[in-house]
Design a protein around this motif. Structure first.
Motif, PDB file in Angstrom:
ATOM      1  N   PHE A 166     -19.214 -41.097 -10.213  1.00 34.52           N
ATOM      2  CA  PHE A 166     -19.322 -39.794 -11.199  1.00 34.52           C
ATOM      3  C   PHE A 166     -20.390 -40.196 -12.240  1.00 34.52           C
ATOM      4  O   PHE A 166     -19.917 -41.053 -13.411  1.00 34.52           O
ATOM      5  N   LEU A 177     -17.218 -40.558 -22.063  1.00 36.16           N
ATOM      6  CA  LEU A 177     -16.997 -41.226 -20.820  1.00 36.16           C
ATOM      7  C   LEU A 177     -18.019 -42.187 -20.217  1.00 36.16           C
ATOM      8  O   LEU A 177     -19.199 -41.684 -20.244  1.00 36.16           O
ATOM      9  N   SER A 229     -18.451 -36.432  -6.936  1.00 40.49           N
ATOM     10  CA  SER A 229     -17.588 -35.661  -8.019  1.00 40.49           C
ATOM     11  C   SER A 229     -16.478 -35.019  -7.112  1.00 40.49           C
ATOM     12  O   SER A 229     -16.697 -34.809  -5.901  1.00 40.49           O
ATOM     13  N   GLN A 231     -15.531 -32.069  -7.389  1.00 38.30           N
ATOM     14  CA  GLN A 231     -16.106 -30.734  -6.997  1.00 38.30           C
ATOM     15  C   GLN A 231     -16.475 -30.872  -5.503  1.00 38.30           C
ATOM     16  O   GLN A 231     -16.423 -29.976  -4.575  1.00 38.30           O
ATOM     17  N   ASN A 257      -7.346 -33.808 -11.234  1.00 34.28           N
ATOM     18  CA  ASN A 257      -8.014 -35.195 -10.924  1.00 34.28           C
ATOM     19  C   ASN A 257      -7.294 -36.124 -11.401  1.00 34.28           C
ATOM     20  O   ASN A 257      -6.809 -36.465 -12.587  1.00 34.28           O
ATOM     21  N   ILE A 290      -9.683 -29.182 -10.973  1.00 29.97           N
ATOM     22  CA  ILE A 290     -11.021 -28.637 -10.313  1.00 29.97           C
ATOM     23  C   ILE A 290     -10.482 -27.672  -9.210  1.00 29.97           C
ATOM     24  O   ILE A 290      -9.794 -27.889  -8.356  1.00 29.97           O
TER      25      ILE A 290
HETATM   26  O1  LIG Z   1     -14.958 -35.713 -10.204  1.00 21.82           O
HETATM   27  C1  LIG Z   1     -15.153 -35.492 -11.386  1.00 21.82           C
HETATM   28  N1  LIG Z   1     -15.738 -34.001 -11.775  1.00 21.82           N
HETATM   29  C2  LIG Z   1     -15.737 -33.865 -13.126  1.00 21.82           C
HETATM   30  O2  LIG Z   1     -16.111 -32.629 -13.551  1.00 21.82           O
HETATM   31  C3  LIG Z   1     -15.406 -34.713 -13.929  1.00 21.82           C
HETATM   32  N2  LIG Z   1     -15.510 -34.782 -15.368  1.00 21.82           N
HETATM   33  C4  LIG Z   1     -14.768 -36.026 -15.811  1.00 21.82           C
HETATM   34  O3  LIG Z   1     -14.473 -36.208 -17.238  1.00 21.82           O
HETATM   35  N3  LIG Z   1     -14.498 -36.704 -14.648  1.00 21.82           N
HETATM   36  C5  LIG Z   1     -14.794 -35.762 -13.781  1.00 21.82           C
HETATM   37  N4  LIG Z   1     -14.655 -36.361 -12.478  1.00 21.82           N
END
Ligand SMILES: O=c1[nH]c(=O)c2[nH]c(=O)[nH]c2[nH]1
Length: 310
Positions: A166, A177, A229, A231, A257, A290
């Motif tokens: 990510f 992050l 991700s 998503q 998540n 998500i």
């Molecule tokens: O797979 C992810 N999608 C996100 O939109 C996101 N946002 C985040 O802080 N970590 C992650 N991980």
């Protein structure tokens, strides 16, 4: 009248029904939690208290148990269809029935070698352990002419211990992050899928086989996707189902998540990185959430946004 009655429904919720089928010494279990919601000509019971159109919720409960005995439970979907049809076609004031079912699955406990030797090849098969995995779900809605069947599952926890990254996301003054090039991807799948079977004339899907296949495709897509991700993984899971299962037009997922953070072990002089068997802190909250719907092209979205409402 200063007020009018809006949408209303009633019925017995959470009828726990367990049906054992005996095939000689081999027993089979169907373990369901069935909720009935009926609506129709119910103005008077609300306005004046006349119960003339009201089939008691107690009767709806009895019907669930009687149908389990009389007709058996081939699948949760088949059972729900049977109940919905019964309420709408047998009671004139009832115009719509919604049956929601949760199904809990049980796994056989294999007899020990010693037991098998003692009682021979024909050992009884009547011992089960409840599967700790997902709860299977279905919702059947019938309005006397058209059916809607939405099935799904919840509480299915899955993890990829690598093949997840990510990075490349938007950064503003509050972003802390760190970009991840090798992370754990874990989630507890809550998913629903809507069948395109809508009327009695159409060939009905094979509900049990459909469930097994949807679950398989969904899990394989989770495992196969090199993820940038959650998503992206979600979309792959949904499109794999739509591509492989012609009986389904719409899939919706709600995927928390389940973050796994590398623990800072520097204070103890220990290097902790993913390349070398890392130690993680599994956080339970807050969690990213998500959610998305995947549709067959040209089809309409009907599964509600919030899956806790279905
Ligand atoms: O797979 C992810 N999608 C996100 O939109 C996101 N946002 C985040 O802080 N970590 C992650 N991980």
């Amino acid at each position: 009248m200063p007020t009018i009655l809006g949408q209303n429904q009633y019925g017995k919720a959470e009828n726990r029904v367990v049906k054992i089928t005996r095939d000689g010494a081999t027993h089979h279990i169907k373990d369901l939690n069935v909720s009935v919601a009926l609506s129709g000509d119910m103005d008077e019971v609300h306005y004046s208290g006349s119960n003339a159109n009201v089939l008691p919720t107690d009767t709806t409960k009895n019907t669930v148990y009687a149908f389990a005995k009389e007709h058996g439970i081939e699948s949760a979907e088949q059972f729900g269809i049977h109940l919905a049809r019964h309420f709408v076609t047998s009671q004139e004031p009832i115009h719509r029935a919604r049956i929601r079912i949760e199904e809990y699955s049980w796994e056989r406990i294999e007899a020990s070698d010693a037991t098998s030797r003692l009682i021979g090849a024909d050992e009884p098969k009547h011992s089960f352990v409840r599967k700790g995995q997902e709860v299977r779900l279905t919702q059947i809605t019938y309005d006397g002419s058209s059916w809607e069947v939405v099935s799904g599952l919840k509480d299915l926890v899955v993890m990829n211990s690598t093949d997840s990254e990510f990075w490349g996301y938007v950064k503003d003054k509050y972003t802390t992050l760190k970009e991840a090039y090798d992370r754990i991807l874990a989630t507890e799948v809550s998913g629903r899928w809507r069948f395109n079977w809508t009327d009695d004339e159409q060939r009905m899907p094979h509900w049990e086989e459909s469930y097994e296949q949807v679950r398989k495709h969904m899990l394989q897509a989770f495992a196969d996707t090199y993820s940038l991700s959650l998503q992206q993984t979600l979309y792959q899971m949904g499109s794999r189902i739509i591509d492989n299962r012609g009986e389904i037009d719409e899939v919706r997922f709600s995927l928390p998540n389940k973050h796994h953070f590398l623990v800072d072990l520097e204070p103890f002089g220990l290097k902790n990185d993913t390349a070398d068997g890392a130690v993680y802190y599994a956080a339970d909250r807050p969690y990213g959430l998500i959610e998305a719907t995947i549709l067959r092209d040209g089809c309409e979205a009907r599964i509600p946004e919030d899956l806790t409402n279905l």
